[in-house]
Motif scaffolding. Structure first.
Motif, PDB file in Angstrom:
ATOM      1  N   LEU A  88       0.824  -1.210   0.000  1.00 18.46           N
ATOM      2  CA  LEU A  88       0.000   0.000   0.000  1.00 18.46           C
ATOM      3  C   LEU A  88       0.859   1.261   0.000  1.00 18.46           C
ATOM      4  CD1 LEU A  88      -2.613  -1.014   2.727  1.00 18.46           C
ATOM      5  CD2 LEU A  88      -3.034  -0.882   0.261  1.00 18.46           C
ATOM      6  N   LEU A  89       0.385   2.266  -0.705  1.00 19.84           N
ATOM      7  CA  LEU A  89       0.944   3.608  -0.606  1.00 19.84           C
ATOM      8  C   LEU A  89      -0.220   4.576  -0.442  1.00 19.84           C
ATOM      9  CD1 LEU A  89       3.680   3.572  -3.394  1.00 19.84           C
ATOM     10  CD2 LEU A  89       4.048   3.527  -0.919  1.00 19.84           C
ATOM     11  N   ILE A  90      -0.111   5.492   0.509  1.00 17.17           N
ATOM     12  CA  ILE A  90      -1.199   6.414   0.817  1.00 17.17           C
ATOM     13  C   ILE A  90      -0.872   7.779   0.235  1.00 17.17           C
ATOM     14  CG2 ILE A  90      -2.552   7.490   2.664  1.00 17.17           C
ATOM     15  CD1 ILE A  90      -1.843   5.046   4.409  1.00 17.17           C
ATOM     16  N   GLY A  91      -1.862   8.380  -0.414  1.00 19.96           N
ATOM     17  CA  GLY A  91      -1.654   9.662  -1.061  1.00 19.96           C
ATOM     18  C   GLY A  91      -2.518  10.758  -0.495  1.00 19.96           C
ATOM     19  N   PRO A 209      -7.546  -8.564  -2.791  1.00 20.34           N
ATOM     20  CA  PRO A 209      -7.056  -9.880  -2.356  1.00 20.34           C
ATOM     21  C   PRO A 209      -6.276 -10.640  -3.422  1.00 20.34           C
ATOM     22  CG  PRO A 209      -9.352  -9.574  -1.719  1.00 20.34           C
ATOM     23  CD  PRO A 209      -9.016  -8.464  -2.664  1.00 20.34           C
ATOM     24  N   HIS A 210      -6.364 -10.195  -4.686  1.00 24.45           N
ATOM     25  CA  HIS A 210      -5.719 -10.895  -5.801  1.00 24.45           C
ATOM     26  C   HIS A 210      -4.497 -10.148  -6.336  1.00 24.45           C
ATOM     27  CE1 HIS A 210      -9.340 -13.448  -6.007  1.00 24.45           C
ATOM     28  NE2 HIS A 210     -10.016 -12.325  -5.813  1.00 24.45           N
ATOM     29  N   VAL A 211      -4.098  -9.077  -5.662  1.00 20.14           N
ATOM     30  CA  VAL A 211      -3.075  -8.202  -6.228  1.00 20.14           C
ATOM     31  C   VAL A 211      -1.737  -8.918  -6.408  1.00 20.14           C
ATOM     32  CG1 VAL A 211      -2.243  -7.230  -4.041  1.00 20.14           C
ATOM     33  CG2 VAL A 211      -2.212  -5.832  -6.112  1.00 20.14           C
ATOM     34  N   ALA A 212      -1.421  -9.883  -5.558  1.00 16.98           N
ATOM     35  CA  ALA A 212      -0.141 -10.576  -5.670  1.00 16.98           C
ATOM     36  C   ALA A 212      -0.068 -11.482  -6.894  1.00 16.98           C
ATOM     37  CB  ALA A 212       0.120 -11.397  -4.407  1.00 16.98           C
ATOM     38  N   SER A 213      -1.212 -11.790  -7.479  1.00 18.06           N
ATOM     39  CA  SER A 213      -1.244 -12.689  -8.641  1.00 18.06           C
ATOM     40  C   SER A 213      -0.947 -11.979  -9.956  1.00 18.06           C
ATOM     41  CB  SER A 213      -2.620 -13.365  -8.745  1.00 18.06           C
ATOM     42  OG  SER A 213      -2.900 -14.116  -7.591  1.00 18.06           O
ATOM     43  N   LEU A 217      -0.537  -5.057 -12.097  1.00 17.90           N
ATOM     44  CA  LEU A 217      -1.767  -4.438 -11.589  1.00 17.90           C
ATOM     45  C   LEU A 217      -1.477  -3.390 -10.520  1.00 17.90           C
ATOM     46  CD1 LEU A 217      -4.898  -4.317 -11.204  1.00 17.90           C
ATOM     47  CD2 LEU A 217      -4.642  -6.238  -9.601  1.00 17.90           C
ATOM     48  N   ILE A 218      -2.068  -2.207 -10.690  1.00 17.43           N
ATOM     49  CA  ILE A 218      -2.131  -1.209  -9.619  1.00 17.43           C
ATOM     50  C   ILE A 218      -3.598  -0.858  -9.400  1.00 17.43           C
ATOM     51  CG2 ILE A 218      -1.514   1.096  -8.805  1.00 17.43           C
ATOM     52  CD1 ILE A 218       0.925   1.067 -10.528  1.00 17.43           C
ATOM     53  N   ILE A 219      -4.030  -0.936  -8.159  1.00 16.18           N
ATOM     54  CA  ILE A 219      -5.394  -0.549  -7.787  1.00 16.18           C
ATOM     55  C   ILE A 219      -5.323   0.811  -7.112  1.00 16.18           C
ATOM     56  CG2 ILE A 219      -7.429  -1.133  -6.398  1.00 16.18           C
ATOM     57  CD1 ILE A 219      -6.346  -4.077  -6.525  1.00 16.18           C
ATOM     58  N   VAL A 220      -6.177   1.725  -7.551  1.00 12.26           N
ATOM     59  CA  VAL A 220      -6.258   3.058  -6.942  1.00 12.26           C
ATOM     60  C   VAL A 220      -7.641   3.230  -6.334  1.00 12.26           C
ATOM     61  CG1 VAL A 220      -6.227   5.547  -7.362  1.00 12.26           C
ATOM     62  CG2 VAL A 220      -4.601   4.083  -8.538  1.00 12.26           C
ATOM     63  N   THR A 239      -0.329  -2.415  -4.938  1.00 15.17           N
ATOM     64  CA  THR A 239       0.327  -3.214  -5.968  1.00 15.17           C
ATOM     65  C   THR A 239       1.391  -4.094  -5.321  1.00 15.17           C
ATOM     66  OG1 THR A 239       1.576  -3.188  -8.049  1.00 15.17           O
ATOM     67  CG2 THR A 239       2.023  -1.401  -6.488  1.00 15.17           C
ATOM     68  N   SER A 240       1.640  -5.236  -5.927  1.00 14.01           N
ATOM     69  CA  SER A 240       2.717  -6.117  -5.449  1.00 14.01           C
ATOM     70  C   SER A 240       4.004  -5.897  -6.222  1.00 14.01           C
ATOM     71  CB  SER A 240       2.278  -7.580  -5.560  1.00 14.01           C
ATOM     72  OG  SER A 240       2.068  -7.928  -6.923  1.00 14.01           O
ATOM     73  N   ASN A 241       3.968  -5.010  -7.207  1.00  8.79           N
ATOM     74  CA  ASN A 241       5.120  -4.777  -8.068  1.00  8.79           C
ATOM     75  C   ASN A 241       6.111  -3.842  -7.365  1.00  8.79           C
ATOM     76  OD1 ASN A 241       6.817  -3.494 -10.153  1.00  8.79           O
ATOM     77  ND2 ASN A 241       5.534  -4.611 -11.604  1.00  8.79           N
ATOM     78  N   GLU A 242       7.264  -4.374  -7.015  1.00  8.73           N
ATOM     79  CA  GLU A 242       8.245  -3.599  -6.245  1.00  8.73           C
ATOM     80  C   GLU A 242       8.833  -2.449  -7.042  1.00  8.73           C
ATOM     81  OE1 GLU A 242      11.167  -6.095  -4.492  1.00  8.73           O
ATOM     82  OE2 GLU A 242       9.710  -7.288  -3.336  1.00  8.73           O
ATOM     83  N   VAL A 243       8.951  -2.611  -8.352  1.00  3.84           N
ATOM     84  CA  VAL A 243       9.462  -1.524  -9.197  1.00  3.84           C
ATOM     85  C   VAL A 243       8.463  -0.369  -9.198  1.00  3.84           C
ATOM     86  CG1 VAL A 243      10.121  -0.853 -11.542  1.00  3.84           C
ATOM     87  CG2 VAL A 243      10.818  -3.090 -10.635  1.00  3.84           C
ATOM     88  N   PHE A 244       7.171  -0.684  -9.368  1.00  2.00           N
ATOM     89  CA  PHE A 244       6.142   0.354  -9.321  1.00  2.00           C
ATOM     90  C   PHE A 244       6.160   1.074  -7.976  1.00  2.00           C
ATOM     91  CE2 PHE A 244       3.121  -2.020 -12.464  1.00  2.00           C
ATOM     92  CZ  PHE A 244       3.977  -1.711 -13.501  1.00  2.00           C
ATOM     93  N   LEU A 245       6.219   0.290  -6.909  1.00  2.00           N
ATOM     94  CA  LEU A 245       6.197   0.871  -5.563  1.00  2.00           C
ATOM     95  C   LEU A 245       7.381   1.818  -5.354  1.00  2.00           C
ATOM     96  CD1 LEU A 245       5.205  -2.316  -3.533  1.00  2.00           C
ATOM     97  CD2 LEU A 245       3.837  -0.230  -3.702  1.00  2.00           C
ATOM     98  N   LYS A 246       8.555   1.401  -5.792  1.00  2.00           N
ATOM     99  CA  LYS A 246       9.747   2.225  -5.608  1.00  2.00           C
ATOM    100  C   LYS A 246       9.650   3.530  -6.389  1.00  2.00           C
ATOM    101  CE  LYS A 246      14.790   2.064  -5.834  1.00  2.00           C
ATOM    102  NZ  LYS A 246      15.990   1.229  -6.154  1.00  2.00           N
ATOM    103  N   LYS A 247       9.169   3.463  -7.637  1.00  7.93           N
ATOM    104  CA  LYS A 247       9.066   4.672  -8.452  1.00  7.93           C
ATOM    105  C   LYS A 247       8.069   5.665  -7.875  1.00  7.93           C
ATOM    106  CE  LYS A 247      10.569   2.867 -12.937  1.00  7.93           C
ATOM    107  NZ  LYS A 247      10.202   2.647 -14.359  1.00  7.93           N
TER     108      LYS A 247
END
Length: 381
Positions: A88-91, A209-213, A217-220, A239-247
């Protein structure tokens, strides 16, 4: 019906693609005479007890800095949305995250229209958007097979889905969404906006619940909508994507949410049962409002999986004409959707404000459709 017409600052409607706030267009002294069916909210949450608790905390909160460790707030949120905190990231509202995602992760995005204008405006300026027109003859329902084929033909690597749609309210089942994501695993990014998904069923049909699959996928989600707290400016992505999360993390400022918003997040777990009771009450209210609107001649009422309903005016006036008359004569403020790309000038959107207030809307629409506007020429097809 209001005897003396309400004075409106009409120029404000031309200065933004979003609806101007009610206080700006009628003035603070007139707020108690107008019901805002334009603003989409949960009218039952936060409850009175939580509001009093926030009020008591206010003197301390406004004198404090927010936490410099975002994982603490992420854990509070994760406890009620049933996600891993690190996903999760909070905006500062969902719009902050939407802007960052588009700027940092999108080369060219496919967007079904009509849609929430924030997704289009910034990308259009940079030439990074291709629009997929939803069929008016099918009430602007998004067919995921047609959309997938179009995305592949256009050779796009990024796509948007708003579910339920805004402003259409059209809902796509969890089963269909999962099938689409499975088919489109080759794409770089699928952005799914679920800001209204909590009003789509007693059991929330979210993809969280399916984000890791699905690594693409990014859910907003906007908490303004389902929690009814737009002034706190809270939204989040998952999102479960570590590259997306880092950016995304690299662009977020250290104190991007304020202490009042942080405090609200700490209260989510203890009020979770209250929240779900509130959203289920909204679902029941919307169903009743939908049934009542369907009895009014002169409107096409679109099915909805959200807490708002889209209507097409079939008896003469434009959406702007109807909006102004409802506001001036009945103290009812609805959303004119004429400036939504992909819609014509005969659509309005209304949100449920609870059964008592919803009756005012139904009464006003029925009066105008059966009396005043029947005298006007019918719209041309």
């Amino acid at each position: 019906m209001i005897r003396n017409k309400i004075q409106i600052n009409q120029h404000l409607f031309y200065e933004t693609s979003h609806s101007p706030s009610l206080v700006d267009i009628v003035g603070e002294e007139m707020l108690d005479r107008v019901v805002d069916f334009c603003f989409i909210e949960n009218p039952y949450y936060p409850g009175k007890a939580l509001l009093r608790k926030i009020q008591r905390k206010l003197p301390v909160v406004i004198k404090s800095y927010p936490s410099s460790n975002p994982i603490l707030a992420q854990k509070d949120l994760a406890s009620v949305v049933h996600a891993r905190p690190e996903h999760l990231l909070i905006g500062n509202g969902a719009t902050e995250l939407i802007t960052i995602i588009q700027n940092q992760l999108v080369a060219e995005m496919g967007i079904p229209i009509p849609t929430f204008s924030e997704y289009i405006e910034k990308l259009q300026h940079s030439g990074k958007v291709k629009l997929f027109q939803l069929p008016a003859g099918n009430q602007y329902q998004l067919d995921l097979d047609d959309y997938a084929e179009w995305l592949e033909n256009e050779k796009l690597d990024t796509a948007l889905i708003i579910n339920p749609g805004n402003p259409t309210g059209q809902f796509i089942s969890l089963e269909k969404m999962l099938a689409f994501l499975e088919r489109m695993k080759h794409m770089n990014l699928i952005l799914v906006d679920e800001s209204f998904i909590d009003f789509s069923g007693d059991a929330v049909p979210s993809l969280i619940p399916h984000v890791a699959s699905f690594s693409n996928l990014i859910i907003v989600r906007s908490m303004s909508k389902h929690c009814g707290v737009p002034g706190l400016r809270l939204g989040y992505c998952c999102t479960s994507n570590e590259v997306f999360l880092k950016k995304i993390k690299n662009v977020l400022p250290i104190w991007n949410i304020n202490t009042l918003a942080e405090y609200f997040l700490t209260q989510l777990h203890d009020t979770d049962k209250e929240y779900h009771a509130a959203r289920k009450k909204v679902i029941a209210d919307v169903k009743l409002l939908y049934d009542q609107l369907c009895t009014i001649k002169g409107f096409e009422v679109y099915p909805t999986g959200s807490n708002f309903i889209l209507l097409k005016i079939k008896f003469g006036p434009t959406a702007y004409d109807l909006q102004m008359r409802l506001l001036q004569e009945f103290g009812v403020y609805v959303r004119d959707c004429s400036n939504k790309a992909g819609l014509d000038k005969f659509h309005i959107r209304v949100s449920s404000k609870g059964r008592k207030k919803d009756k005012l809307l139904v009464k006003a629409l029925r009066k105008l459709s059966t009396e005043d506007f029947l005298k006007l020429p019918r719209q041309r097809s």
